[in-house]
Enzyme design. Structure first.
Site, PDB file in Angstrom:
ATOM      1  CG  HIS A 152      -0.234   0.305   2.488  1.00 46.50           C
ATOM      2  ND1 HIS A 152       0.268   1.347   2.927  1.00 46.50           N
ATOM      3  CD2 HIS A 152      -0.694  -0.937   2.834  1.00 46.50           C
ATOM      4  CE1 HIS A 152       0.865   0.689   4.152  1.00 46.50           C
ATOM      5  NE2 HIS A 152       0.330   0.101   4.715  1.00 46.50           N
ATOM      6  CB  CYS A 168       1.571  -3.597   5.871  1.00 43.62           C
ATOM      7  SG  CYS A 168      -0.794  -4.820   5.772  1.00 43.62           S
TER       8      CYS A 168
END
Length: 192
Positions: A152, A168
């Site tokens: 992301h 992440c």
């Protein structure tokens, strides 16, 4: 050095005017103008690739802090990334099972347990300029199940090159917009 104030209202008006003129929401990014300059070694560039992964595959090298999008002809696009803190990274293979522009974010219970200050976001954060997932997200799945790990964007570009996330993989918002446009659902991802 000047700072550009981008309010949510201005962003929405800009987006609507872009949509009316035929632009997609991902074609323009408010992050194209920024006061933060990414170190040269983490800027997006095309590099030689001689590994065994098929074109279209995404490879995340967590030790080197790079993500590679494999291309034809022995090349790849390399992006600088931020990765998970020690012990918090996903390893192995996954597929892109979902994509979202300006995704919402809700910290998981384990994230809140590790970092109690995240409790204030337990109800979630809607997508937008202040959302930690940034401009777009690619959701990683294994065996049809969401791994809860994402590739992301970030509203903290200075984190690129470091191990700082809850697992992440973060890219600059401009880079996630670029990668998002190249990545169909089902794309194979290898995290090493």
């Amino acid at each position: 050095m000047s700072t550009i104030l981008m309010t949510r209202r201005r962003f929405m008006l800009f987006s609507l005017s872009g949509s009316a003129s035929g632009c997609t929401s991902m074609a323009w990014s408010p992050f194209a103008v920024t006061s933060y300059r990414l170190p040269a070694e983490y800027r997006r560039r095309r590099v030689p690739y001689d590994g065994g992964e098929a074109p279209g595959t995404i490879i995340v090298d967590t030790a080197e802090r790079y993500l590679y999008h494999v291309e034809y002809g022995g090349r790849a696009t390399r992006y600088g990334v931020a990765v998970g803190e020690a012990g918090l990274s996903l390893k192995g293979r996954a597929t892109v099972g979902r994509k979202a522009e300006w995704p919402s974010w809700t910290p998981t219970a384990s994230m809140i347990q590790r970092k109690p200050r995240l409790q204030q976001y337990a109800g979630g954060v809607e997508g937008g300029l202040h959302n930690p997932l940034g401009a777009a997200a690619l959701y990683l799945y294994r065996d049809g199940e969401d791994t809860m790990y994402r590739l992301h964007g970030t509203n903290e570009p200075w984190s690129i090159g470091h191990a700082v996330s809850n697992g992440c993989v973060r890219l600059t918002n401009n880079d996630i917009v670029h990668l998002y446009s190249l990545t169909p659902l089902g794309t194979q991802v290898l995290i090493i």
